[in-house]
Enzyme design. Structure first.
Site, mmCIF file in Angstrom:
data_model
loop_
_atom_site.group_PDB
_atom_site.id
_atom_site.type_symbol
_atom_site.label_atom_id
_atom_site.label_comp_id
_atom_site.label_asym_id
_atom_site.label_seq_id
_atom_site.Cartn_x
_atom_site.Cartn_y
_atom_site.Cartn_z
ATOM 1 C CG HIS A 124 1.808 -3.233 3.161
ATOM 2 N ND1 HIS A 124 1.458 -4.371 3.887
ATOM 3 C CD2 HIS A 124 3.140 -3.370 2.830
ATOM 4 C CE1 HIS A 124 2.592 -5.193 4.063
ATOM 5 N NE2 HIS A 124 3.785 -4.560 3.365
ATOM 6 C CG ASP A 201 -0.104 1.140 7.286
ATOM 7 O OD1 ASP A 201 0.970 1.389 7.962
ATOM 8 O OD2 ASP A 201 -0.184 0.359 6.451
ATOM 9 C CD GLN A 204 7.272 1.925 4.122
ATOM 10 O OE1 GLN A 204 8.319 2.733 4.005
ATOM 11 N NE2 GLN A 204 7.456 0.732 4.335
ATOM 12 C CE LYS A 227 7.774 -1.843 7.323
ATOM 13 N NZ LYS A 227 8.138 -2.547 6.153
ATOM 14 C CB CYS A 365 3.101 -6.226 0.670
ATOM 15 S SG CYS A 365 3.963 -7.504 1.079
HETATM 16 N N1 PLP Z 1 2.100 -1.010 6.102
HETATM 17 C C1 PLP Z 1 2.899 -0.542 5.156
HETATM 18 C C2 PLP Z 1 2.518 0.683 4.428
HETATM 19 C C3 PLP Z 1 4.096 -1.259 5.074
HETATM 20 O O1 PLP Z 1 5.029 -0.798 4.021
HETATM 21 C C4 PLP Z 1 4.415 -2.440 5.750
HETATM 22 C C5 PLP Z 1 5.541 -3.154 5.458
HETATM 23 O O2 PLP Z 1 6.320 -3.126 4.746
HETATM 24 C C6 PLP Z 1 3.366 -3.060 6.804
HETATM 25 C C7 PLP Z 1 2.187 -2.166 6.796
HETATM 26 C C8 PLP Z 1 3.591 -4.093 7.457
HETATM 27 O O3 PLP Z 1 4.493 -4.025 8.430
HETATM 28 P P1 PLP Z 1 4.985 -5.121 9.272
HETATM 29 O O4 PLP Z 1 5.644 -6.213 8.219
HETATM 30 O O5 PLP Z 1 6.354 -4.514 9.900
HETATM 31 O O6 PLP Z 1 4.170 -5.647 10.320
#
Ligand code: PLP
Length: 407
Positions: A124, A201, A204, A227, A365
């Protein structure tokens, strides 16, 4: 079939009880953000009505109550992650701020010109851009783990990237676009053999998988509250104490200090050294309530039920000749990314919306991943444990209408 009582569980989520465009809402955008159960909504309401007061700084009774709830929330997160100590649980605003915190702080101490940072092609943007900033500031180099056409990490290539210049590996536990569950335990093992720390990370993974940091042995783990059925504006950075002790604070401000003079500031102890300013304390309690809710349902039962959704969804979508699925990993969560013939993803998304089906369209993203796949975007249906096979059938019927409309 699992014994998961999905009909009953759906009643816990008020938002699911409504119609959109005269059709029952089918909410398939959980990868972006998940809906909130009644207990979380009530918790937030109760906090604002009866317990709202600043934490840590005041001597009054209300503040004391709120501080206790905030610190209890930290303990709930610690337990959920099976972390060693609450000193290792830093509250942030979400995954994005967790990774920015780590990248900025780690970069200052550990990254020098020519050093290497390993990411994967499926990351992401939140786990790419902060490291690019570090790269640009300190003259480091990004090394990228490639993927197979099924959407699985090339582990041989990964092993080949690790060397004496590698300073950190930062990869997703689960891909938000492909749904792939990465072999993170093996990723950590190989990195540690090369004496390299690993950030996972978990944005998800946290709603779908066990995120046991002791078992995974990862050095850092980041996730967002919203999430995993909690409020927005709250997230977590887990870090092994031995690493957090060595890292400088990221943001400066109230509460993260021990003593301030104009000449010099000394910093607070862990975890407060990383929590500058007024923290989202009600949201932290909301997150803990959400984690309690998930654990009440039982993670093993959630995982078993979601495996059924993956099987059912992959079979149902594969049966549509015009649908091309991106992400066919053996280990996968119920996230289905696809395109329908040469119909633009936005058109598909718009028609599905008219049918009450909420999906996400675009690059999610993950633009570098889109480049790797040779496309500009997909339609993404990301499911939760409150979704059903009947709803997948509604999606399939909707896609048949899309195909008919555009043929
Ligand atoms: N990392 C992953 C794999 C994500 O799917 C997301 C959000 O969709 C993020 C990071 C960023 O999360 P946040 O927008 O809650 O900071």
């Amino acid at each position: 079939m699992s014994d998961f009582q999905v009909t009953q569980i759906r009643k816990d989520f008020p938002v699911l009880q409504q119609e959109v465009n005269g059709k029952p809402l089918v909410y398939f955008d959980n990868g972006a953000t998940a809906q909130k159960p009644e207990v979380v909504i009530r918790c937030m309401d109760e906090l604002y009505r009866t317990q709202y007061a600043p934490i840590h700084r005041s001597v009054n009774w209300l503040s004391d109550q709120m501080t206790t709830r905030y610190e209890n929330a930290r303990e709930t997160v610690r337990k959920h992650l099976d972390a060693y100590s609450t000193n290792e649980i830093i509250f942030t605003n979400g995954t994005t701020s967790s990774i920015n915190l780590l990248a900025a702080s780690f970069g200052r101490v550990f990254i020098r010109p020519g050093d290497e940072i390993i990411l994967s092609v499926m990351e992401h943007h939140s786990n790419i851009v902060p490291w690019q900033m570090v790269r640009d500031q300190y003259g480091a180099v990004l090394k990228i783990i490639p993927i197979s056409d099924e959407g699985e990490l090339d582990m041989e290539a990964y092993e080949g990237l690790l060397n004496e210049k590698t300073r950190i590996v930062a990869v997703s536990h689960v891909s938000n676009t492909l749904g792939t569950v990465n072999p993170v335990k093996e990723i950590v093992r190989l990195a540690h053999e090369a004496d390299v720390p690993v950030l996972l990370d978990g944005a998800q993974a946290i709603p779908h998988q066990r995120a046991d940091v002791t078992d995974l042995d990862c050095d850092f783990y980041a996730f967002s509250g919203h999430k995993v059925y909690g409020p927005t504006g709250i997230g977590v950075l887990y870090g092994k104490e031995k690493w957090l002790e060595k890292l400088p604070p990221w943001q400066g401000g109230g509460e993260m200090i021990n003593r301030v003079t104009f000449e010099k500031t000394t910093f607070n102890e862990l975890p407060f050294k990383f929590e500058a300013g007024t923290m989202p304390f009600t949201e932290a309690v909301g997150l803990a309530t959400a984690l309690d809710y998930v654990n009440g349902l039982g993670l093993n039962r959630i995982i078993a039920y979601e495996e059924e959704l993956v099987d059912y969804g992959m079979r149902a979508l594969s049966a549509l000749e015009q649908v091309k699925i991106f992400g066919r990993a053996t280990q996968k969560v119920p996230v289905f990314s696809f395109l329908v013939g040469d119909i633009h993803q936005y058109d598909t998304g718009m028609v599905l919306d008219k049918l009450g089906i909420a999906v996400r369209t675009g690059s999610h993203c993950t633009m570098p991943l889109m480049d790797r796949l040779g496309i500009t975007g997909t339609v993404r249906a990301s499911l939760s444990f409150y979704n059903t096979t009947d709803e997948i059938d509604v999606l399939v019927t909707g896609l048949k209408q899309v195909i008919q409309m555009f043929s």
